[in-house]
Design a protein around this motif. Sequence first.
Motif, PDB file in Angstrom:
ATOM      1  N   GLN A  43       0.833  -1.198   0.000  1.00  0.00           N
ATOM      2  CA  GLN A  43       0.000   0.000   0.000  1.00  0.00           C
ATOM      3  C   GLN A  43       0.871   1.253   0.000  1.00  0.00           C
ATOM      4  OE1 GLN A  43      -2.497  -0.633   3.481  1.00  0.00           O
ATOM      5  NE2 GLN A  43      -4.105  -1.502   2.197  1.00  0.00           N
ATOM      6  N   PRO A  46       0.098   4.533   3.369  1.00  0.00           N
ATOM      7  CA  PRO A  46       0.805   4.563   4.657  1.00  0.00           C
ATOM      8  C   PRO A  46       2.173   5.239   4.579  1.00  0.00           C
ATOM      9  CG  PRO A  46      -0.233   2.435   4.358  1.00  0.00           C
ATOM     10  CD  PRO A  46      -0.404   3.174   3.062  1.00  0.00           C
ATOM     11  N   THR A  49       1.308   9.188   4.201  1.00  0.00           N
ATOM     12  CA  THR A  49       0.762   9.815   5.410  1.00  0.00           C
ATOM     13  C   THR A  49       1.788   9.833   6.541  1.00  0.00           C
ATOM     14  OG1 THR A  49      -0.255   7.688   6.014  1.00  0.00           O
ATOM     15  CG2 THR A  49      -1.634   9.291   4.869  1.00  0.00           C
ATOM     16  N   THR A  50       2.596   8.773   6.630  1.00  0.00           N
ATOM     17  CA  THR A  50       3.636   8.751   7.663  1.00  0.00           C
ATOM     18  C   THR A  50       4.689   9.813   7.394  1.00  0.00           C
ATOM     19  OG1 THR A  50       3.305   6.373   7.971  1.00  0.00           O
ATOM     20  CG2 THR A  50       5.321   7.312   8.870  1.00  0.00           C
ATOM     21  N   GLN A  80      10.741   7.386   4.872  1.00  0.00           N
ATOM     22  CA  GLN A  80       9.457   7.356   4.174  1.00  0.00           C
ATOM     23  C   GLN A  80       9.591   7.926   2.768  1.00  0.00           C
ATOM     24  OE1 GLN A  80       7.044   5.651   5.553  1.00  0.00           O
ATOM     25  NE2 GLN A  80       8.280   5.433   7.399  1.00  0.00           N
ATOM     26  N   MET A 140      -4.194   8.450  11.908  1.00  0.00           N
ATOM     27  CA  MET A 140      -3.332   7.406  11.349  1.00  0.00           C
ATOM     28  C   MET A 140      -3.446   6.116  12.140  1.00  0.00           C
ATOM     29  SD  MET A 140       0.239   9.235  10.250  1.00  0.00           S
ATOM     30  CE  MET A 140       0.986   7.606  10.179  1.00  0.00           C
ATOM     31  N   SER A 143      -7.113   4.592  11.533  1.00  0.00           N
ATOM     32  CA  SER A 143      -7.541   4.207  10.183  1.00  0.00           C
ATOM     33  C   SER A 143      -7.442   2.700   9.910  1.00  0.00           C
ATOM     34  CB  SER A 143      -6.750   4.986   9.132  1.00  0.00           C
ATOM     35  OG  SER A 143      -5.361   4.760   9.271  1.00  0.00           O
ATOM     36  N   PRO A 144      -6.410   1.978  10.406  1.00  0.00           N
ATOM     37  CA  PRO A 144      -6.349   0.538  10.117  1.00  0.00           C
ATOM     38  C   PRO A 144      -7.461  -0.272  10.773  1.00  0.00           C
ATOM     39  CG  PRO A 144      -4.192   1.377  10.763  1.00  0.00           C
ATOM     40  CD  PRO A 144      -5.192   2.437  11.085  1.00  0.00           C
TER      41      PRO A 144
END
Length: 221
Positions: A43, A46, A49-50, A80, A140, A143-144
């Motif tokens: 994905q 992630p 956003t991180t 990242q 964050m 969301s998972p």
Amino acid sequence: MEAGGVADSFLSGACVLFTLGMFSTGLSDLRHMQRTRSVDSIQFLPFLTTDVNNLGWLSYGVLKGDGTLIIVNIVGAVLQTLYILAYLHYSPQKHAVLLQTAALLGVLLLGYGYFWLLVPDLEARLQQLGLFCSVFTISMYLSPLADLAKIIQTKSTQRLSFSLTIATFLSSTSWSIYGFRLRDPYITVPNLPGIITSLIRLGLFCKYPPEHDRKYRLLQT
């Protein structure tokens, strides 16, 4: 050195160690992309956003003069960004990836413009930036949770990373204690959901261990 100073140094080191351990779990995805020359099953959001989260907390750390925040988020942002560049290189849908990146970076730049140009008071800027980073971090971590229903339905934890779960738990716990020690709710509060969601994931690993996954897949076939 006084006992309090030793404890603070140990806690700061724990925050750095555990958080960098959490960020480095993405290295397995990087190796997978390099080995397969594809981004299958990986994905992108992630990573993005991180990265934005790291840049936000880096600004907060610079404004606050907190070396622990600065070190962690500089390294995190570099890692990242490396993952993002690798994903972009191997992704067949480069336009979509670039569009998502530009959109989120645009939001980040608008935020920087607001905080640094329209909020001249240093204390007000620190509080508003801390609140922004806290809300972003909480979103964050939460969301998972959308994947939990699927995990319970399939009775499989194949979607979850055990190493990332442990790293997130240790990182969130150390930062919560660090924020409590500094009496900084903007650090403490957003890491509490990280502890809770990690415990939920660990509970799912206990309920649906890898051996259970294999048995369930055999029954389905």
